[in-house]
Enzyme design. Structure first.
Site, PDB file in Angstrom:
ATOM      1  N   GLU A 124       0.841  -1.195   0.000  1.00  0.00           N
ATOM      2  CA  GLU A 124       0.000   0.000   0.000  1.00  0.00           C
ATOM      3  C   GLU A 124       0.877   1.246   0.000  1.00  0.00           C
ATOM      4  O   GLU A 124       1.823   1.311   0.789  1.00  0.00           O
ATOM      5  CB  GLU A 124      -0.914   0.040   1.232  1.00  0.00           C
ATOM      6  CG  GLU A 124      -1.861   1.224   1.157  1.00  0.00           C
ATOM      7  CD  GLU A 124      -2.787   1.358   2.372  1.00  0.00           C
ATOM      8  OE1 GLU A 124      -2.771   0.484   3.257  1.00  0.00           O
ATOM      9  OE2 GLU A 124      -3.515   2.352   2.404  1.00  0.00           O
ATOM     10  N   GLY A 264       3.645   1.986  10.906  1.00  0.00           N
ATOM     11  CA  GLY A 264       3.328   1.149  12.059  1.00  0.00           C
ATOM     12  C   GLY A 264       3.048  -0.304  11.697  1.00  0.00           C
ATOM     13  O   GLY A 264       3.613  -1.227  12.275  1.00  0.00           O
ATOM     14  N   MET A 266       0.612  -3.008   8.571  1.00  0.00           N
ATOM     15  CA  MET A 266      -0.135  -3.066   7.318  1.00  0.00           C
ATOM     16  C   MET A 266      -1.136  -4.213   7.353  1.00  0.00           C
ATOM     17  O   MET A 266      -0.808  -5.335   7.714  1.00  0.00           O
ATOM     18  CB  MET A 266       0.859  -3.235   6.158  1.00  0.00           C
ATOM     19  CG  MET A 266       0.209  -3.346   4.799  1.00  0.00           C
ATOM     20  SD  MET A 266      -0.721  -1.840   4.369  1.00  0.00           S
ATOM     21  CE  MET A 266      -2.036  -2.565   3.406  1.00  0.00           C
ATOM     22  N   ASN A 268      -2.638  -6.262   5.281  1.00  0.00           N
ATOM     23  CA  ASN A 268      -2.781  -7.246   4.202  1.00  0.00           C
ATOM     24  C   ASN A 268      -3.744  -8.362   4.607  1.00  0.00           C
ATOM     25  O   ASN A 268      -3.686  -8.869   5.711  1.00  0.00           O
ATOM     26  CB  ASN A 268      -1.433  -7.878   3.889  1.00  0.00           C
ATOM     27  CG  ASN A 268      -0.322  -6.861   3.857  1.00  0.00           C
ATOM     28  OD1 ASN A 268      -0.367  -5.924   3.089  1.00  0.00           O
ATOM     29  ND2 ASN A 268       0.640  -7.007   4.760  1.00  0.00           N
ATOM     30  N   GLU A 301      -5.312  -2.781  12.678  1.00  0.00           N
ATOM     31  CA  GLU A 301      -5.084  -3.595  11.462  1.00  0.00           C
ATOM     32  C   GLU A 301      -6.136  -4.689  11.363  1.00  0.00           C
ATOM     33  O   GLU A 301      -6.629  -4.992  10.277  1.00  0.00           O
ATOM     34  CB  GLU A 301      -3.675  -4.188  11.461  1.00  0.00           C
ATOM     35  CG  GLU A 301      -2.534  -3.182  11.615  1.00  0.00           C
ATOM     36  CD  GLU A 301      -2.606  -1.968  10.700  1.00  0.00           C
ATOM     37  OE1 GLU A 301      -3.172  -2.076   9.603  1.00  0.00           O
ATOM     38  OE2 GLU A 301      -2.096  -0.899  11.108  1.00  0.00           O
ATOM     39  N   HIS A 304      -9.405  -3.380  10.027  1.00  0.00           N
ATOM     40  CA  HIS A 304      -9.379  -3.120   8.575  1.00  0.00           C
ATOM     41  C   HIS A 304      -9.957  -4.305   7.796  1.00  0.00           C
ATOM     42  O   HIS A 304     -10.345  -4.151   6.640  1.00  0.00           O
ATOM     43  CB  HIS A 304      -7.947  -2.893   8.103  1.00  0.00           C
ATOM     44  CG  HIS A 304      -7.513  -1.450   8.079  1.00  0.00           C
ATOM     45  ND1 HIS A 304      -8.298  -0.446   7.572  1.00  0.00           N
ATOM     46  CD2 HIS A 304      -6.347  -0.858   8.470  1.00  0.00           C
ATOM     47  CE1 HIS A 304      -7.629   0.716   7.654  1.00  0.00           C
ATOM     48  NE2 HIS A 304      -6.458   0.487   8.208  1.00  0.00           N
ATOM     49  N   GLU A 323      -9.345   4.691   6.542  1.00  0.00           N
ATOM     50  CA  GLU A 323      -8.478   5.057   7.668  1.00  0.00           C
ATOM     51  C   GLU A 323      -9.217   5.828   8.765  1.00  0.00           C
ATOM     52  O   GLU A 323      -9.072   5.530   9.941  1.00  0.00           O
ATOM     53  CB  GLU A 323      -7.252   5.828   7.174  1.00  0.00           C
ATOM     54  CG  GLU A 323      -6.318   5.003   6.273  1.00  0.00           C
ATOM     55  CD  GLU A 323      -5.830   3.713   6.904  1.00  0.00           C
ATOM     56  OE1 GLU A 323      -5.972   3.524   8.127  1.00  0.00           O
ATOM     57  OE2 GLU A 323      -5.308   2.864   6.155  1.00  0.00           O
TER      58      GLU A 323
HETATM   59  N1  B3K Z   1      -2.778   1.080   5.710  1.00  0.00           N
HETATM   60  C1  B3K Z   1      -1.463   1.153   6.267  1.00  0.00           C
HETATM   61  C2  B3K Z   1      -0.693   2.351   5.840  1.00  0.00           C
HETATM   62  C3  B3K Z   1       0.083   2.235   4.609  1.00  0.00           C
HETATM   63  C4  B3K Z   1       0.945   3.460   4.443  1.00  0.00           C
HETATM   64  C5  B3K Z   1       1.699   3.478   3.203  1.00  0.00           C
HETATM   65  N2  B3K Z   1       2.567   4.634   3.082  1.00  0.00           N
HETATM   66  C6  B3K Z   1      -1.468   1.122   7.751  1.00  0.00           C
HETATM   67  C7  B3K Z   1      -2.747   1.458   8.405  1.00  0.00           C
HETATM   68  O1  B3K Z   1      -3.209   2.571   8.414  1.00  0.00           O
HETATM   69  O2  B3K Z   1      -3.358   0.565   8.913  1.00  0.00           O
HETATM   70 ZN    ZN Z   2      -5.168   1.979   8.828  1.00  0.00          ZN
END
Ligand code: B3K
Ligand code: ZN
Length: 879
Positions: A124, A264, A266, A268, A301, A304, A323
């Site tokens: 990302e 911090g 990610m 995935n 995370e 998400h 976010e």
């Molecule tokens: N979605 C990722 C952030 C990615 C940042 C890329 N520069 C972490 C988060 O907000 O959960």
């Molecule tokens: Zn996030």
């Protein structure tokens, strides 16, 4: 100066993708150099057109391209710096591409790279194009089947998204594993990890009975530091079921901790990759603050999985859709796990210090930005934290039940789709009985609204007038009002909460939707004083201006029934004193000899003593914490008096420490925690309050207080108390401080995350123009410019938390930081760009400093190889 014109991406130019990819089959033959990637894409034309197929690609070495099994001759496709174009393609077909990448050379930590010798990925927002050619945009959703092939000895663990399908030995020293993710996802959620890792395992059964295997993978020497993260994960899974009705949807959920990571963590799908700072903890090495951070990032995370993965973003202008919403969800989770008031205080502190500052400078942008040059620069406090405040306002305006109905509908309606902020708003609006078109302004208009509040007493009525002032920022100059909920209450001179209407209700949520709103309430004739408690719980992300005198603030600090506002009143009182002294010094031209104001001293004492009467110690500690220097600096529009701010703060700490030393000492003793370390609300509060007491005491030049800190370091079993004592010793220079710092470095030399604390403590106290100390720290084995955590600890802390040294009149601080930024820009532009934001608001400093800052920014920009990331930040600041 880079001559290239910046490439600006605009929201209004969005077009649906020309081609969709339903299925992706990837095979990775992993090697540090020359990893071979074979990609089979099942492509389908989207709509009726004859447009070419365009694939993104960045720093890839192409080996072959084939359509439906037939290799394409070189004239059938073209390659440029940003990707590949295939002019004419069938309506649906299988595209096979083979390319190579070198993870070992990937220092930007974006795409496929190595950390501690293990392979990992970060995709990302646009990292997948650094792995293989692909339409690397979030509105192309595909099912992935991934096969990893690697050396059995160096890479015993092979992980990717989804569920494991098969693993086999290849007989030639290599083995392979195949993973399949049944949920269509955008490329930014792809991940793989391969390496020498060990795991702890647990399981979670969802409420519909799916058994999920949970794994946390770390380097073998960290295996004893994963329990807290696992507990946090299980709590998050349960909370999302109970609170939002969201269940997990795969058979496994894995987390991997890596040391080299740009941010911090990610999210995935099914394979979260984390900065090890947000996973690893045991009592001896991690502080309460670390434990807190882990709990909330693990939750963020995990959440998400629904707000981001199952329902994803159409394009990156919608980033706050996932976010802002997910931050709001993790904030509420943390509030439920601990103290809601303390959590809210922390959130607002961050918003005020970071987001309000961003919103008032050259990087100001709306929660839904309208254009960008480098999307990585838009992972900001505005998108995340102001975005969360906007979701919180939805929640406050609708009430929990209707908000929950709207989120249910949102998840159901858009499951498996890539959607927009507009879709979220529409779903919320179906539950709303207010003007949601006006509310939409929160997403479109940058800048922090100011609400000016006046109160007039007319016999037995109080009339409250609330006026909105919308600052002109980032080219947005209109002053149309916002719609916002503002919770208020009122108190009499004895601190009794007054009824606001005939029914006797003592709290009201006003809906402000005009430039001027009035609100009146009756008061009995014998009530001689009325004090307003405004924006209780911080229901609206605005600045409140109201003519509170010190007496009003003291009263609220003591009596307000809204804990957040009690804290806020006390902080305002402290700020008023500090700013008053600084302004007085400016006016008379020399530092005033000022006694400690009686009202403030009493308020301090009563806050401190509240801890003995059952008030949450953590809340008390939050109150006692002095506003940070950067936040005090926010109170000055121009010519920020950097040195006076520092001096006023140091002096006030010493005055309060001196005045209340006996009580501080007693509280310090009373709050001692019995038994061994536990991350438990009450104990955390006690440790936090002891830390404050120790810092106030150590503001005084007295060996007894230093001894207290030294003993704490020697006797404790945990890092929180060790670090807090060290921090207290760092309040002023002393032999004890230097010895303690040295001892700490010896003891923890082999522990990079602990040494980050040591680096940041020193970055915070290094004196202006002390180049030797900076060089010594830079050369220390604990520091590495290649590792983002180390850079944040040393350079980030120096530039953000040590204003007197960063803004040294000679310009030495600016120069040193600019040197580091230029060096980092050579290999990791995401990090250099982020570091450079500290220069953005140079116009607020006096002429000489402003010139020096400008000079360094020009130096950063004026290089032929300045990255586009850094050029956007610095270019906007200088414009
Ligand atoms: N979605 C990722 C952030 C990615 C940042 C890329 N520069 C972490 C988060 O907000 O959960
Ligand atoms: Zn996030």
């Amino acid at each position: 100066m880079t001559e290239q014109k910046p490439n600006i991406v605009c929201l209004k130019d969005y077009r649906a993708p020309d081609y969709l990819i339903d299925d992706v089959e990837l095979t990775f033959e992993l090697a540090p150099r020359d990893t071979r990637v074979t990609s089979r894409l099942h492509v389908r034309r989207n709509g009726d057109h004859g447009n070419p197929l365009r694939l993104d690609g960045d720093e890839l070495r192409l080996e072959s391209v084939a359509i439906d099994g037939a290799a394409l001759a070189g004239d059938r496709y073209s390659i440029d710096a940003d990707g590949m174009t295939i002019e004419s393609v069938p309506e649906s077909f299988v595209l096979e591409i083979v390319n190579r990448v070198d993870p070992i050379d990937n220092t930007a930590l974006d795409g496929l790279y190595q950390s501690s010798g293990n392979f990992c990925t970060q995709c990302e927002p646009e990292g997948f194009r650094r792995i293989t050619y692909f339409p690397d945009r979030p509105d192309v959703l595909s099912r992935y089947r991934v096969t990893l092939v690697a050396d059995r000895v160096t890479c015993p663990v092979l992980l990717s998204n989804g569920n494991p399908i098969e693993q086999k030995d290849l007989g030639d020293g290599r083995h392979q594993a195949t993973w399949e993710d049944p949920h269509p996802k955008p490329s930014y959620l792809f991940a793989l990890v391969a390496g020498k890792l060990e795991a702890i395992h647990d399981e979670f059964t969802t409420r519909s009975g799916r058994k999920v295997d949970l794994g946390i993978y770390v380097e073998p020497h960290n295996i004893d530091r994963c329990d807290h993260a696992m507990r946090s994960l299980i709590k998050s899974m349960r909370w999302d079921e109970e609170t939002y009705g969201r269940e997990y949807d795969l058979d496994v959920f894995n987390i991997v901790a890596v040391d080299d990571f740009n941010m911090g963590a990610m999210e995935n799908k099914g394979l979260n990759v984390f900065n090890s700072k947000f996973i690893l903890a045991r009592a001896e090495t991690a502080t309460d603050q670390d434990y807190d951070g882990i709990e909330s990032v693990v939750a963020h995370e995990y959440f998400h999985n629904w707000s981001g993965n199952r329902v994803t973003c159409r394009d990156w202008f919608q980033l706050s859709l996932k976010e802002g919403f997910t931050v709001f969800r993790d904030q509420e989770f943390s509030a439920d796990m601990g103290s809601p008031a303390v959590k809210r205080i922390e959130e607002v502190n961050l918003l005020r210090q970071v987001q309000f500052a961003e919103d008032a400078g050259p990087q100001a942008h709306p929660v839904q930005p309208k254009e960008y040059q480098e999307i990585n620069n838009f992972y900001t406090a505005t998108v995340y934290n102001k975005g969360a405040e906007v979701v919180r306002m939805w929640h406050n305006l609708l009430g929990w039940d209707r908000f929950r109905q709207a989120t249910d509908r949102y998840f159901e309606r858009f499951d498996g789709q890539a959607v927009t902020i507009e879709d979220f708003i529409d779903t919320m609006a179906e539950q709303a009985d207010f003007d949601t078109a006006q509310f939409r302004r929160w997403y479109d208009r940058a800048g922090t609204p100011v609400v000016r509040v006046n109160k007039e007493r007319d016999g037995e009525q109080v009339q409250v007038v609330l006026e909105q002032e919308i600052p002109a920022v980032a080219g947005q100059e209109d002053s149309d009002p916002f719609l916002m909920p503002l919770r208020i209450a009122a108190f009499d001179g004895e601190g009794r909460q007054l009824p606001l209407d005939a029914s006797g209700s003592t709290e009201e949520t006003l809906i402000l939707n005009d430039s001027r709103t009035t609100f009146a309430f009756p008061v009995a004739a014998d009530v001689d004083r009325v004090v307003l408690s405004l924006n209780r719980g911080f229901t609206a992300p605005v600045k409140i201006q109201h003519a509170y005198d010190a007496g009003d603030l003291t009263l609220l600090a003591r009596c307000d029934t809204d804990e957040f506002n009690r804290w806020d009143a006390y902080q305002r009182l402290v700020l008023k004193t500090l700013v008053g002294r600084i302004r007085e010094a400016e006016e008379v031209g020399e530092w005033p000899e000022t006694a400690l104001p009686e009202g403030l001293s009493e308020a301090f004492g009563s806050v401190l003593h509240a801890a003995n009467n059952g008030t949450d110690a953590r809340f008390v500690a939050e109150c006692l914490a002095l506003p940070s220097e950067p936040y005090i600096a926010e109170q000055f529009e121009r010519d920020v008096p950097v040195d006076a701010i520092h001096r006023a703060r140091v002096e006030l700490r010493a005055q309060l420490g001196n005045e209340w030393s006996q009580s501080l000492m007693l509280t310090y003793k009373n709050q001692a925690v019995e038994g061994s370390y536990a991350f438990d609300g009450a104990d955390v509060g006690r440790r936090a309050l002891r830390a404050q007491c120790l810092s106030y005491l150590n503001a005084l030049d007295h060996p007894a207080w230093r001894r207290l800190a030294v003993e704490q370091i020697a006797e404790t079993d945990n890092m929180t108390e060790r670090f807090n004592a060290l921090q207290a010793l760092c309040v002023r220079e002393s032999v004890e401080r230097d010895e303690a710092l040295e001892g700490f470095a010896k003891q923890w030399a082999d522990d990079p995350l602990v040494m980050d604390k040591w680096l940041s403590l020193q970055a915070r106290i290094v004196q202006p123009d002390d180049k030797d100390t900076l060089s010594r720290l830079e050369a220390h084995p604990a520091f590495s410019i290649r590792n983002p955590n180390r850079v944040r600890s040393l350079v980030g802390t120096f530039s953000r938390a040590n204003p007197v040294a960063f803004h040294a009149a000679s310009g030495s601080g600016y120069r040193w930081v600019a040197d580091k930024i230029i060096e980092v820009d050579g290999f990791n532009p995401q990090i250099s760009a982020r570091m450079a934001t500290v220069f953005s608001r140079w116009r607020r400093y006096d002429g000489a400093r402003a010139d020096l800052m400008k000079e360094q920014m020009t130096r950063m920009l004026d290089r032929p190889d300045c990255s586009t990331d850094l050029a956007e930040i610095v270019g906007k600041a200088l414009a």
